[in-house]
Motif scaffolding. Structure first.
Motif, PDB file in Angstrom:
ATOM      1  N   ALA A 548      52.230  33.760  40.836  1.00  0.00           N
ATOM      2  CA  ALA A 548      50.625  34.669  40.698  1.00  0.00           C
ATOM      3  C   ALA A 548      50.337  34.289  41.865  1.00  0.00           C
ATOM      4  CB  ALA A 548      49.831  34.420  39.828  1.00  0.00           C
ATOM      5  N   PHE A 551      49.801  35.682  45.424  1.00  0.00           N
ATOM      6  CA  PHE A 551      48.339  36.163  46.450  1.00  0.00           C
ATOM      7  C   PHE A 551      47.033  35.355  45.905  1.00  0.00           C
ATOM      8  CE2 PHE A 551      48.725  37.623  41.769  1.00  0.00           C
ATOM      9  CZ  PHE A 551      47.379  37.701  41.484  1.00  0.00           C
ATOM     10  N   TYR A 570      42.225  43.898  41.756  1.00  0.00           N
ATOM     11  CA  TYR A 570      43.402  43.567  41.317  1.00  0.00           C
ATOM     12  C   TYR A 570      44.348  44.876  41.007  1.00  0.00           C
ATOM     13  CZ  TYR A 570      41.130  38.554  41.234  1.00  0.00           C
ATOM     14  OH  TYR A 570      40.230  37.373  42.349  1.00  0.00           O
ATOM     15  N   SER A 571      45.357  44.306  42.362  1.00  0.00           N
ATOM     16  CA  SER A 571      46.026  45.371  42.008  1.00  0.00           C
ATOM     17  C   SER A 571      46.809  45.485  40.051  1.00  0.00           C
ATOM     18  CB  SER A 571      47.258  45.504  42.805  1.00  0.00           C
ATOM     19  OG  SER A 571      47.943  44.687  42.608  1.00  0.00           O
ATOM     20  N   GLU A 574      49.821  42.899  40.480  1.00  0.00           N
ATOM     21  CA  GLU A 574      48.341  41.114  40.214  1.00  0.00           C
ATOM     22  C   GLU A 574      47.556  41.172  39.258  1.00  0.00           C
ATOM     23  OE1 GLU A 574      47.373  41.076  44.956  1.00  0.00           O
ATOM     24  OE2 GLU A 574      46.404  42.261  43.157  1.00  0.00           O
ATOM     25  N   ARG A 575      47.487  42.375  38.317  1.00  0.00           N
ATOM     26  CA  ARG A 575      46.888  41.933  36.974  1.00  0.00           C
ATOM     27  C   ARG A 575      47.467  41.880  35.994  1.00  0.00           C
ATOM     28  NH1 ARG A 575      43.849  46.812  37.596  1.00  0.00           N
ATOM     29  NH2 ARG A 575      44.389  47.804  36.560  1.00  0.00           N
ATOM     30  N   THR A 604      57.717  42.734  43.039  1.00  0.00           N
ATOM     31  CA  THR A 604      57.238  42.529  41.732  1.00  0.00           C
ATOM     32  C   THR A 604      57.832  41.818  40.422  1.00  0.00           C
ATOM     33  OG1 THR A 604      54.635  42.863  42.586  1.00  0.00           O
ATOM     34  CG2 THR A 604      54.627  41.493  40.101  1.00  0.00           C
TER      35      THR A 604
END
Length: 676
Positions: A548, A551, A570-571, A574-575, A604
């Motif tokens: 993480a 970002f 957040y995308s 990302e979450r 990701t």
């Protein structure tokens, strides 16, 4: 066991702060007694010092004291102030006829019709008329007869002002203590209900809109706060004030006070009637408010879908239907209140004054029953004061019923069966999991897991695959004790999980859901969950481990960057990484990934897969996945269908079987190749 009424339970909450309430009520009683001294002091001033100059006066030989009046070179003193040492020369009577005063020789009856011609005074009592010789007193001279009264009048007025100031102090502390107790009661109630929401099993929330529960914690408790802070305070104040007025009335005229006691049962009867109708209307109103909150919450959460599918008008119509229902019953309640408040008190007041006029009007036919002006003023003053608390009580009936219904809704939630939160630490388990003939249904006998048995060894990575509704997530829900099975048992390291509290079972588990939820705060607080055991360094290390930091390092405040409710800024990827770091930071013995990579982009996913290789060491990992490519390294893959395990083995073994897993894998591979 008989269930306690809402009123009793509200009263029991109040008893927890009874010390302040009792002191406040005592202060109220003192303040009321001091304030009600006013009519009695006024009566004394009028009867004894204003009108009291009319009556028997003795002529004295010498000027005796400040109560002695000098008139026409003679000294006079009121009969009620003459002492044994005073030398009396003659008896005289001071009479008021119209606006003039006459000093008449001898004792003259004060009752009867009076008139004067020159210095002759005529007093008619019935058919008999008596003539007396008197001396008219000029305006200047009459002031000397009133002069001895000035000092006691000023003293009495000073006493009354002093009593009012003291009463004001007691009123202030009464209000402060009662309102402080009220706020403490509601504070405790809100804490209790919020704490209870965390003890209620998760299945309760499945069928309950969040807005309805929020309404009970906020709106309903706010109505109860009004009950304790305003309604009960005003009703208690009014009741004590009324009691004080009746005591004063009994002191002045017991017979009249008994007649006016009829007001009390009238008020009680009306409160019963209002309670019957008010409860019906308020139940609908409070329930509708909850539905409105639920609808608003749902609309806000789903606003993107509403706008995307052009459902604005339908959503507005649904909301308007609820709003119309609320308006309709609120209007009924307002009609009921309007009928009772001003109109009812006005009727009572008018009836009371008619009775008062009739009582003293008929009594005036008997000259011996005529009351003094001071008595008349005191009784009229008390009657006027009496209807102030009556009006206050009646005006509080709507809020009283509203609070009573709100209290019922709050206690309804508190009465739901909950479980005690047991945070007692248990020794970290290794992670050997066993399902022994487990059957589970969300709704009665509609089983989603059927006689399921499986074993997972500590440190293994296992995966669950299957079509939607096959029971994959239900296995995780049972293991995490969001639900308990109806049949069979689940053990960890040989310990039946039902013998541990839900908190103890979860104390060494971590979970990452398909739709991660972030709380308002910062990125770090979402990882540590404000647990003092999780240090800042440990949380940052967890975020770096899952990748993480790629970002986060680009954000202005980096790890202290603010997170809004739900983490909408957040995308999804990302979450998910933050959610994954949250589970990792707590170093779980068992890690559950519930379709955690289902909605994540390939890049990701590769980061998480790399992190998983590190995480698997020393912990049991359970994965639910749609993408079969992410679970090929699992020690065991369980294939489920309609709540049963139809295949199990590692990836190579299941492919070799060419069964359901093989078909699913081929299908996904084909889709992937077509996409390419």
């Amino acid at each position: 066991m008989k269930k306690k009424t809402t009123e009793k339970r509200l009263f029991q909450y109040a008893l927890q702060f009874k010390k302040k309430i009792i002191i406040g009520i005592i202060f109220l009683m003192i303040a009321t007694a001091l304030e009600l001294a006013g009519p009695l002091i006024a009566k004394t001033i009028i009867d004894e010092h204003v009108v009291g100059v009319e009556g028997t006066w003795y002529e004295l030989r010498d000027h005796d004291d400040r109560n002695t009046v000098e008139f026409s070179e003679s000294y006079y003193k009121r009969a009620d102030r003459v002492e044994e040492s005073d030398e009396v020369l003659s008896t005289n009577t001071l009479l008021q006829i119209g606006r003039d005063y006459y000093l008449v020789e001898g004792e003259v009856p004060l009752l009867g019709e009076r008139k004067a011609e020159d210095n002759t005074v005529y007093v008619r009592s019935g058919a008999e008329e008596t003539t007396y010789s008197g001396q008219k007193i000029s305006i200047n001279d009459i002031y000397s007869f009133f002069q001895p009264e000035q000092r006691p009048i000023l003293l009495l007025l000073g006493l009354y002002v002093g009593l009012l100031l003291i009463a004001g102090i007691f009123q202030f502390y009464k209000t402060f203590l009662l309102q402080q107790a009220s706020n403490q009661i509601v504070k405790k109630m809100r804490n209790d209900i919020f704490e209870h929401t965390q003890r209620i099993p998760i299945n309760y929330y499945v069928n309950q809109p969040a807005g309805k529960i929020v309404a009970r914690v906020t709106n309903d408790t706010e109505a109860i706060r009004d009950l304790y802070e305003r309604v009960l305070s005003i009703i208690i104040t009014s009741a004590i004030y009324m009691a004080g007025i009746f005591v004063a009335l009994f002191i002045l005229n017991a017979k009249l006070a008994i007649w006016f006691l009829l007001l009390v049962p009238l008020i009680i009867v009306w409160m019963k009637l209002y309670k019957y109708y008010g409860t019906k209307y308020n139940k609908v109103i409070r329930s509708t408010i909850s539905e409105i909150n639920g609808k608003i919450n749902e609309a806000i959460q789903g606003m993107t879908i509403i706008q995307a599918f052009r459902r604005e008008k339908q959503t507005k119509d649904e909301f308007e239907e609820l709003n119309t229902r609320h308006f309709k019953f609120q209007r009924k309640l307002l009609k009921l209140s309007a009928l009772t408040q001003y109109n009812l008190v006005t009727v009572f007041r008018n009836i009371a004054f008619v009775a008062f006029i009739w009582y003293f009007g008929s009594a005036s036919l008997n000259l011996e029953s005529i009351i003094s002006i001071g008595m008349l003023y005191a009784i009229v003053d008390l009657l006027t004061r009496l209807f102030e608390p009556v009006s206050d009580i009646v005006n509080q009936l709507p809020l009283l019923e509203q609070a009573r219904v709100a209290g019922g809704r709050v206690f309804e939630l508190l009465d739901l069966d909950g479980e005690e939160v047991n945070q007692k630490e248990i020794e970290r388990y290794q992670g050997n999991i066993k399902f022994d003939r487990v059957s589970f249904a969300y709704e009665e006998d509609d089983y989603v897991l059927k006689d399921l048995s499986l074993s997972i060894n500590a440190g293994e990575t296992v995966a669950f695959v299957g079509h939607t509704g096959s029971g994959k997530s239900s296995i995780m829900n049972l293991l995490f004790r969001f639900y308990d099975p109806q049949k069979g048992k689940i053990t960890i390291d040989g310990h039946d999980t039902s013998n541990w509290s839900r908190q103890q079972v979860r104390s060494h588990m971590g979970i990452v859901l398909q739709d991660p939820f972030l709380f308002s705060g910062t990125i770090l607080s979402n990882v540590t969950m404000n647990d003092p055991k999780i240090s800042r360094e440990r949380a940052i290390e967890a975020l770096r481990t899952v990748g993480a930091d790629r970002f986060i390092e680009k954000l202005p405040k980096k790890y202290d960057e603010r997170v809004t409710e739900g983490g909408s800024t957040y995308s999804l990827g990302e979450r998910q990484l933050i959610s994954f770091a949250r589970a990792l930071a707590f170093d779980p013995a068992i890690l559950i990934l519930d379709e955690a990579t289902a909605n994540i982009d390939t890049e990701t996913e590769m980061v998480i897969q790399h992190a998983l290789d590190v995480l698997k060491q020393g912990r049991t990992t359970l994965v639910i996945a749609h993408r079969l490519s992410t679970i090929q390294q699992a020690n065991t893959i369980f294939v489920l269908e309609h709540g049963n395990i139809i295949e199990e083995g590692n990836h190579e073994a299941l492919i070799a079987e060419k069964g359901t897993y093989y078909q699913m894998y081929k299908m996904q591979q084909g889709i992937s190749q077509k996409a390419i």
